[in-house]
Write a protein that holds these residues in place. Structure first.
Motif, PDB file in Angstrom:
ATOM      1  N   ALA A 157     -47.432  24.550 -25.438  1.00 33.77           N
ATOM      2  CA  ALA A 157     -46.941  24.849 -24.090  1.00 33.77           C
ATOM      3  C   ALA A 157     -46.118  23.694 -23.533  1.00 33.77           C
ATOM      4  O   ALA A 157     -45.064  23.884 -22.929  1.00 33.77           O
ATOM      5  N   THR A 158     -46.626  22.478 -23.744  1.00 37.32           N
ATOM      6  CA  THR A 158     -45.905  21.296 -23.274  1.00 37.32           C
ATOM      7  C   THR A 158     -44.567  21.170 -23.977  1.00 37.32           C
ATOM      8  O   THR A 158     -43.537  20.837 -23.366  1.00 37.32           O
ATOM      9  N   SER A 159     -44.576  21.464 -25.295  1.00 39.59           N
ATOM     10  CA  SER A 159     -43.334  21.387 -26.061  1.00 39.59           C
ATOM     11  C   SER A 159     -42.315  22.401 -25.566  1.00 39.59           C
ATOM     12  O   SER A 159     -41.140  22.085 -25.386  1.00 39.59           O
ATOM     13  N   VAL A 160     -42.804  23.660 -25.310  1.00 43.44           N
ATOM     14  CA  VAL A 160     -41.898  24.695 -24.815  1.00 43.44           C
ATOM     15  C   VAL A 160     -41.338  24.318 -23.456  1.00 43.44           C
ATOM     16  O   VAL A 160     -40.143  24.435 -23.192  1.00 43.44           O
ATOM     17  N   ALA A 161     -42.249  23.844 -22.556  1.00 41.36           N
ATOM     18  CA  ALA A 161     -41.793  23.432 -21.224  1.00 41.36           C
ATOM     19  C   ALA A 161     -40.795  22.302 -21.328  1.00 41.36           C
ATOM     20  O   ALA A 161     -39.785  22.264 -20.615  1.00 41.36           O
ATOM     21  N   GLY A 162     -41.073  21.362 -22.252  1.00 37.97           N
ATOM     22  CA  GLY A 162     -40.155  20.251 -22.442  1.00 37.97           C
ATOM     23  C   GLY A 162     -38.807  20.706 -22.944  1.00 37.97           C
ATOM     24  O   GLY A 162     -37.764  20.228 -22.483  1.00 37.97           O
ATOM     25  N   CYS A 163     -38.822  21.667 -23.879  1.00 36.21           N
ATOM     26  CA  CYS A 163     -37.560  22.199 -24.407  1.00 36.21           C
ATOM     27  C   CYS A 163     -36.780  22.915 -23.320  1.00 36.21           C
ATOM     28  O   CYS A 163     -35.560  22.796 -23.228  1.00 36.21           O
ATOM     29  N   THR A 164     -37.526  23.686 -22.480  1.00 36.27           N
ATOM     30  CA  THR A 164     -36.868  24.397 -21.385  1.00 36.27           C
ATOM     31  C   THR A 164     -36.215  23.414 -20.428  1.00 36.27           C
ATOM     32  O   THR A 164     -35.067  23.587 -20.006  1.00 36.27           O
ATOM     33  N   GLY A 165     -36.958  22.334 -20.083  1.00 36.72           N
ATOM     34  CA  GLY A 165     -36.391  21.321 -19.202  1.00 36.72           C
ATOM     35  C   GLY A 165     -35.211  20.616 -19.818  1.00 36.72           C
ATOM     36  O   GLY A 165     -34.221  20.323 -19.139  1.00 36.72           O
ATOM     37  N   LEU A 166     -35.279  20.370 -21.134  1.00 37.81           N
ATOM     38  CA  LEU A 166     -34.182  19.716 -21.832  1.00 37.81           C
ATOM     39  C   LEU A 166     -32.940  20.597 -21.836  1.00 37.81           C
ATOM     40  O   LEU A 166     -31.822  20.112 -21.595  1.00 37.81           O
ATOM     41  N   ARG A 167     -33.138  21.899 -22.097  1.00 38.70           N
ATOM     42  CA  ARG A 167     -31.992  22.814 -22.090  1.00 38.70           C
ATOM     43  C   ARG A 167     -31.336  22.853 -20.718  1.00 38.70           C
ATOM     44  O   ARG A 167     -30.106  22.904 -20.604  1.00 38.70           O
ATOM     45  N   THR A 168     -32.173  22.834 -19.671  1.00 43.22           N
ATOM     46  CA  THR A 168     -31.633  22.839 -18.311  1.00 43.22           C
ATOM     47  C   THR A 168     -30.806  21.589 -18.057  1.00 43.22           C
ATOM     48  O   THR A 168     -29.692  21.667 -17.517  1.00 43.22           O
ATOM     49  N   ARG A 169     -31.317  20.431 -18.454  1.00 41.24           N
ATOM     50  CA  ARG A 169     -30.591  19.180 -18.234  1.00 41.24           C
ATOM     51  C   ARG A 169     -29.293  19.152 -19.024  1.00 41.24           C
ATOM     52  O   ARG A 169     -28.265  18.640 -18.542  1.00 41.24           O
ATOM     53  N   LEU A 170     -29.336  19.698 -20.238  1.00 42.11           N
ATOM     54  CA  LEU A 170     -28.117  19.744 -21.048  1.00 42.11           C
ATOM     55  C   LEU A 170     -27.061  20.630 -20.398  1.00 42.11           C
ATOM     56  O   LEU A 170     -25.867  20.304 -20.409  1.00 42.11           O
ATOM     57  N   ARG A 171     -27.504  21.776 -19.829  1.00 42.04           N
ATOM     58  CA  ARG A 171     -26.553  22.642 -19.115  1.00 42.04           C
ATOM     59  C   ARG A 171     -25.964  21.909 -17.914  1.00 42.04           C
ATOM     60  O   ARG A 171     -24.762  22.003 -17.634  1.00 42.04           O
ATOM     61  N   GLU A 172     -26.819  21.195 -17.169  1.00 39.67           N
ATOM     62  CA  GLU A 172     -26.331  20.455 -16.011  1.00 39.67           C
ATOM     63  C   GLU A 172     -25.307  19.398 -16.410  1.00 39.67           C
ATOM     64  O   GLU A 172     -24.281  19.214 -15.740  1.00 39.67           O
ATOM     65  N   LEU A 173     -25.562  18.705 -17.523  1.00 40.88           N
ATOM     66  CA  LEU A 173     -24.619  17.696 -18.007  1.00 40.88           C
ATOM     67  C   LEU A 173     -23.314  18.328 -18.446  1.00 40.88           C
ATOM     68  O   LEU A 173     -22.225  17.808 -18.191  1.00 40.88           O
ATOM     69  N   ARG A 174     -23.429  19.485 -19.136  1.00 44.16           N
ATOM     70  CA  ARG A 174     -22.217  20.155 -19.630  1.00 44.16           C
ATOM     71  C   ARG A 174     -21.350  20.639 -18.471  1.00 44.16           C
ATOM     72  O   ARG A 174     -20.118  20.517 -18.508  1.00 44.16           O
ATOM     73  N   LEU A 175     -21.977  21.198 -17.436  1.00 41.04           N
ATOM     74  CA  LEU A 175     -21.226  21.745 -16.309  1.00 41.04           C
ATOM     75  C   LEU A 175     -20.781  20.678 -15.318  1.00 41.04           C
ATOM     76  O   LEU A 175     -19.800  20.867 -14.591  1.00 41.04           O
ATOM     77  N   GLY A 176     -21.496  19.570 -15.282  1.00 44.23           N
ATOM     78  CA  GLY A 176     -21.171  18.512 -14.331  1.00 44.23           C
ATOM     79  C   GLY A 176     -21.744  18.788 -12.953  1.00 44.23           C
ATOM     80  O   GLY A 176     -22.181  19.892 -12.645  1.00 44.23           O
ATOM     81  N   LYS A 177     -21.732  17.785 -12.109  1.00 43.46           N
ATOM     82  CA  LYS A 177     -22.250  17.946 -10.757  1.00 43.46           C
ATOM     83  C   LYS A 177     -21.349  18.866  -9.947  1.00 43.46           C
ATOM     84  O   LYS A 177     -20.122  18.746  -9.999  1.00 43.46           O
ATOM     85  N   PRO A 178     -21.920  19.776  -9.193  1.00 39.15           N
ATOM     86  CA  PRO A 178     -21.100  20.694  -8.394  1.00 39.15           C
ATOM     87  C   PRO A 178     -20.268  19.950  -7.352  1.00 39.15           C
ATOM     88  O   PRO A 178     -20.764  19.034  -6.691  1.00 39.15           O
ATOM     89  N   VAL A 179     -19.019  20.359  -7.231  1.00 37.90           N
ATOM     90  CA  VAL A 179     -18.165  19.805  -6.184  1.00 37.90           C
ATOM     91  C   VAL A 179     -18.491  20.469  -4.850  1.00 37.90           C
ATOM     92  O   VAL A 179     -18.562  19.813  -3.808  1.00 37.90           O
ATOM     93  N   ARG A 180     -18.676  21.779  -4.885  1.00 36.12           N
ATOM     94  CA  ARG A 180     -19.027  22.519  -3.668  1.00 36.12           C
ATOM     95  C   ARG A 180     -20.499  22.250  -3.348  1.00 36.12           C
ATOM     96  O   ARG A 180     -21.394  22.526  -4.154  1.00 36.12           O
ATOM     97  N   ARG A 181     -20.751  21.716  -2.155  1.00 34.54           N
ATOM     98  CA  ARG A 181     -22.122  21.395  -1.767  1.00 34.54           C
ATOM     99  C   ARG A 181     -22.345  21.842  -0.319  1.00 34.54           C
ATOM    100  O   ARG A 181     -21.772  21.272   0.623  1.00 34.54           O
ATOM    101  N   VAL A 182     -23.147  22.871  -0.161  1.00 39.14           N
ATOM    102  CA  VAL A 182     -23.477  23.386   1.165  1.00 39.14           C
ATOM    103  C   VAL A 182     -24.711  22.664   1.677  1.00 39.14           C
ATOM    104  O   VAL A 182     -25.742  22.607   0.998  1.00 39.14           O
ATOM    105  N   ALA A 183     -24.606  22.094   2.873  1.00 39.53           N
ATOM    106  CA  ALA A 183     -25.723  21.346   3.448  1.00 39.53           C
ATOM    107  C   ALA A 183     -26.906  22.265   3.722  1.00 39.53           C
ATOM    108  O   ALA A 183     -26.739  23.453   4.019  1.00 39.53           O
ATOM    109  N   ALA A 184     -28.089  21.705   3.624  1.00 38.03           N
ATOM    110  CA  ALA A 184     -29.306  22.491   3.836  1.00 38.03           C
ATOM    111  C   ALA A 184     -29.350  23.091   5.235  1.00 38.03           C
ATOM    112  O   ALA A 184     -29.895  24.181   5.440  1.00 38.03           O
TER     113      ALA A 184
END
Length: 406
Positions: free
Chosen positions: A23-50
């Motif tokens: 379970a930890t490995s799967v969760a870790g892989c899921t988190g890693l995939r998410t971070r890789l997607r974030e790195l690939r796409l880059g930080k959003p330029v459009r940012r709506v304030a809370a």
């Protein structure tokens, strides 16, 4: 020599540890995939304030704002018998309408159109297939359908379009992310591209927020902090009875107003008032007809109800004005279902829900005095912006304003 019982216990321990590791490995892989997607796409330029809020002259979404109050503090629509300023004919009927800075955006089953709010002239029109709802956030128009989301500029130019595996009706944009919330999952999209960044198992049904915590939940209502693109639970309301939400939660004055029904029997229906700071129940108000999502203006809460059972939808209902603590102030009982009300300038507007036996009616918010009424076909879509009440019906959009003085 180890006993058979000891061997079995050791084996169970090993299997248990293995399950945790997997379970930890799967969760870790899921988190890693998410971070890789974030790195690939880059930080959003459009940012709506809370704390983004609608500006004067706007009605940007069905509930008016992200708190879902259905109450516009800037508008001054007609309190006396109005006259039609213009009508935009649309034989396909109106599914959704929003008003933004002099333009009325109209969604039907076959098209999305932009209409001049001054005279009703059509500015542009784009073909669309299937029903959908509109939401405007900080310069962007979202066209939400059952299995897709489209981001548009106000001139109709498409920025991106994303296909979805499920139907997501609740959208919240914050800090570079577009969050689509359902009963058991939340999808996070990159605001610049519409790419899906992550999907989490989370009950974030019907979210409401004033820019701080996000309040949501189909079953147990919870308060979430939005951190690094994820919902982090701060508290969950403790309710020993099995109730589910029957409409979006409404946030007003540090209180949450939530229409609830017992699950799975649905025999008991109520409006529950929660303390938004800790989730404690302040009071409950029973209903014998299913309430729709309420409106709140900081002084009162206005709740429409209707029969929603098959074969009897819209057969009976009423409008009740309650204090913030749930005490009844006045009611309108037409004997037919009513849609959710909208509020502006001390006036409550309500129309029929799934019937043609109730007119569109305006009431004084404080006293319940009827100010005027007008016949409308079917269940109207309502929006109030500036000095106008916009009414979307099966035959188009009607702009109602105070009658001209002689």
């Amino acid at each position: 020599m180890a006993s058979g019982r000891s061997s079995m216990m050791n084996r169970r321990a090993v299997l248990s540890l293995s399950s945790v590791a997997i379970a930890t490995s799967v969760a870790g892989c899921t988190g890693l995939r998410t971070r890789l997607r974030e790195l690939r796409l880059g930080k959003p330029v459009r940012r709506v304030a809370a704390d983004w809020q609608p500006a004067p002259g706007q009605w940007p979404m069905d509930g008016y704002d992200h708190a879902r109050t259905k109450s516009n503090p800037f508008a001054t629509p007609p309190r006396t018998e109005p006259e039609p300023a213009w009508t935009y004919d649309e034989s396909g009927g109106v599914d959704s309408l929003v008003v933004i800075d002099g333009t009325v955006f109209v969604r039907t089953e076959s098209a999305l159109a932009a209409v001049d709010a001054t005279d009703g002239s059509e500015r542009w029109r784009r073909p669309r297939d299937g029903s959908g709802s509109l939401k405007y956030v900080a310069g962007r128009l979202y066209d939400i359908r059952d299995h897709s989301l489209r981001a548009l500029d106000p001139d109709g130019t498409e920025q991106w379009s994303t296909a979805l595996d499920e139907a997501y009706y609740f959208l919240l944009e914050r800090d570079g992310w577009v969050m689509l919330c359902a009963r058991d999952s939340v999808i996070r999209l990159h605001a610049d591209t519409g790419d899906v960044v992550s999907e989490a198992e989370r009950d974030a049904y019907g979210p409401a927020t004033d820019g701080g915590l996000v309040y949501a939940g189909k079953f147990d209502v919870s308060a979430f902090e939005f951190e690094d693109g994820e919902f982090v639970t701060q508290w969950t309301a403790d309710d020993e009875e099995a109730y589910e939400s029957a409409a979006s939660v409404v946030y007003s004055g540090d209180r949450l107003y939530r229409v609830e029904r017992t699950f799975p029997s649905r025999e008991s229906i109520r409006l529950t008032v929660y303390d938004a700071t800790d989730g404690s129940q302040l009071t409950t108000v029973p209903f014998d007809r299913t309430p729709l999502s309420p409106a709140a203006d900081g002084n009162s809460v206005y709740v429409s109800s209707s029969i929603l059972t098959a074969g009897s939808v819209g057969a009976d209902g009423r409008l009740v004005a309650l204090s913030e603590d749930g005490d009844e102030r006045w009611r309108f009982d037409p004997g037919a279902g009513l849609r959710s009300p909208v509020v502006a300038d001390g006036t409550v507007y309500v129309g029929p829900f799934a019937n043609d036996r109730v007119p569109l009616v305006a009431f004084d918010a404080a006293t319940g005095e009827e100010l005027w009424r007008r016949e409308v076909p079917g269940t109207p879509e309502l929006a109030v912006a500036g000095d106008t009440l916009y009414v979307g019906t099966s035959d188009g959009v009607h702009a109602l304003r105070e009658a001209s003085q002689p």
